[in-house]
Scaffold this active site. Structure first.
Site, PDB file in Angstrom:
ATOM      1  N   LYS A  14       0.855  -1.204   0.000  1.00 14.56           N
ATOM      2  CA  LYS A  14       0.000   0.000   0.000  1.00 14.56           C
ATOM      3  C   LYS A  14       0.883   1.243   0.000  1.00 14.56           C
ATOM      4  O   LYS A  14       1.788   1.352   0.820  1.00 14.56           O
ATOM      5  CB  LYS A  14      -0.878  -0.015   1.257  1.00 14.56           C
ATOM      6  CG  LYS A  14      -1.580   1.296   1.576  1.00 14.56           C
ATOM      7  CD  LYS A  14      -2.820   1.508   0.725  1.00 14.56           C
ATOM      8  CE  LYS A  14      -3.534   2.830   1.038  1.00 14.56           C
ATOM      9  NZ  LYS A  14      -4.122   2.917   2.364  1.00 14.56           N
ATOM     10  N   ASP A  51     -13.566   1.990   4.468  1.00 16.78           N
ATOM     11  CA  ASP A  51     -12.551   2.869   5.062  1.00 16.78           C
ATOM     12  C   ASP A  51     -13.044   3.594   6.311  1.00 16.78           C
ATOM     13  O   ASP A  51     -12.601   4.707   6.579  1.00 16.78           O
ATOM     14  CB  ASP A  51     -12.074   3.889   4.001  1.00 16.78           C
ATOM     15  CG  ASP A  51     -10.702   4.468   4.324  1.00 16.78           C
ATOM     16  OD1 ASP A  51      -9.981   3.862   5.147  1.00 16.78           O
ATOM     17  OD2 ASP A  51     -10.354   5.517   3.764  1.00 16.78           O
TER      18      ASP A  51
HETATM   19 ZN    ZN Z   1      -6.778   6.425   1.825  1.00 16.83          ZN
HETATM   20 ZN    ZN Z   2      -7.895   3.731   4.232  1.00 15.05          ZN
END
Ligand code: ZN
Ligand code: ZN
Length: 409
Positions: A186, A319
């Site tokens: 990521k 998220d």
């Molecule tokens: Zn993000």
């Molecule tokens: Zn995130």
């Protein structure tokens, strides 16, 4: 091994977006047969679905299970043992909402993955990336402007990110995370909403640095996922070989077409901004943060249309951090403003499984796949909101052949 036979149900095929009357036979953690008139050996447990829908367990491709609080520093400074226990609770609650697989975008480690595999946590399967890579001053650098500490305790479980600058350091960080169980890398490649120091439009990491991540990931048969909002940042990542594009709120048609042609998968997370807009004042967010939230919130729904029209695959994401997780179901409502129920279901099953590298394991109901199953009151192809009620309309939730919930027997 225990056998479970689901009868009198309508089985949802997410690829076709259709229901069919079939039985499904589970043995141990696998689906071993689907069809009609399946064998009823002695000892088989029979679950009569009485016309309910049986569908694959849901997949959320953008979570942070270790982010207990929206006060990100308090997560970082918490003892890792406490973070682990809190994460276990988050995972169990998410499974009770029907999510049998989660893709963690920064924070979770191999201990949580193993905790599920060993049955210590009644949680969803977890796909991890280790920590999100951030530049000095980037989206996951939580230090104040003149706080020059060399690191921010990225060894702690509650830390979502790790500050890494320079190609050689990046290669070493990627190799370490891959060794420790990361299934993708990521990168914070663009400014953020929750971070105080970087405007949304800031471009983060040099091209050489991102190319190094892509090469390290590809050498291990993996891919890079980028946190990106603006069209410019997204385009740059696509050109550099990044595969998974998180958020994408400000994407334009040309970039979406390029991303689709390269086989990228986008992960919109609209609910994160709606939840922040609802709760922001109580959370003490200031005008600068609200202004950022509005920019991405306005862009969110338009981005869905742009990506759908371009044929860019989208996986379901949320998220949500801390207490905002109570809004999880709202993501279905937001997606439904643009996408059809069948498109939303695909994003939360087959496309999610593909992005997790698990398309031979989960996301469909077929013999040989893992028994990740939910029973739904109603038909989600007509009313997607039956998936949005935080599990209230799911009388049965089964993950890897184990009942996480069963109100039908
Ligand atoms: Zn993000
Ligand atoms: Zn995130």
């Amino acid at each position: 091994m225990e056998r479970v036979l689901f009868t009198n149900g309508r089985v949802l095929d997410p690829v076709a977006g259709a229901l069919s009357t079939q039985e499904v036979l589970v043995e141990g953690e696998r689906i071993i047969a689907t069809g009609t008139g399946l064998p009823r050996e002695a000892g088989t447990r029979i679950i009569d679905l009485q016309g309910r829908t049986l569908m694959p367990g849901l997949i959320d491709c953008h979570v942070h299970v270790t982010a207990q609080s929206l006060d990100l520093w308090s997560n970082v400074t918490a003892p890792s043992s406490l973070s682990a226990l809190r994460s276990a609770r988050v995972m169990e609650e998410t499974l009770q909402r029907g999510f049998t697989t989660l893709r963690d975008l920064g924070g979770a480690d191999l201990g949580l993955v193993r905790g599920v595999e060993e049955g210590l946590i009644a949680g969803p399967r977890l796909v991890i990336c280790g920590k999100g890579l951030t530049t000095t001053g980037g989206h996951a650098d939580l230090r104040g402007l003149t706080d020059g500490r060399p690191d921010m305790m990225s060894d702690r479980l509650g830390s979502m990110g790790m500050i890494v600058d320079g190609v050689d350091n990046i290669r070493a960080a990627c190799r370490t995370m891959i060794k420790e169980g990361a299934k993708f890398i990521k990168v914070m490649a663009n400014g953020g909403v929750s971070s105080p120091n970087d405007p949304i439009h800031s471009i983060q990491y040099s091209r050489d640095e991102i190319l190094a991540m892509v090469e390290e990931a590809e050498n291990a048969g993996l891919y890079v996922s980028a946190h990106v909002y603006t069209d410019r940042a997204i385009r740059r990542c696509v050109e550099l070989g990044v595969h998974s594009l998180e958020h994408c709120n400000l994407i334009e048609p040309e970039t979406a077409a390029l991303a689709a042609a390269q086989g990228c998968i986008a992960v919109p997370t609209l609910v994160a901004y709606d939840a922040l807009a609802i709760e922001g004042e109580a959370l003490g967010l200031g005008p600068a943060e609200f202004a950022k939230i509005e920019v991405v919130r306005q862009g969110g729904l338009k981005s869905l249309q742009v990506m759908r029209d371009a044929g860019l695959l989208m996986a379901f994401g949320s998220d949500l951090l801390g207490d905002l997780r109570k809004y999880h179901g709202m993501e279905f409502e937001l997606l439904a403003k643009v996408l059809t129920p069948a498109e939303i279901i695909r994003s939360a099953t087959v496309i999610g499984a593909k992005l997790c590298g698990l398309d031979a394991e989960t996301g469909r109901i077929e013999a040989g796949l893992c028994a990740d199953l939910i029973v739904v009151d109603g038909n989600p192809l007509e009313d997607i909101l039956c998936l949005a009620a935080n599990g209230a309309k799911m009388p049965v939730i089964m993950a890897r052949g184990r009942f996480a919930k069963n109100q039908l027997s």
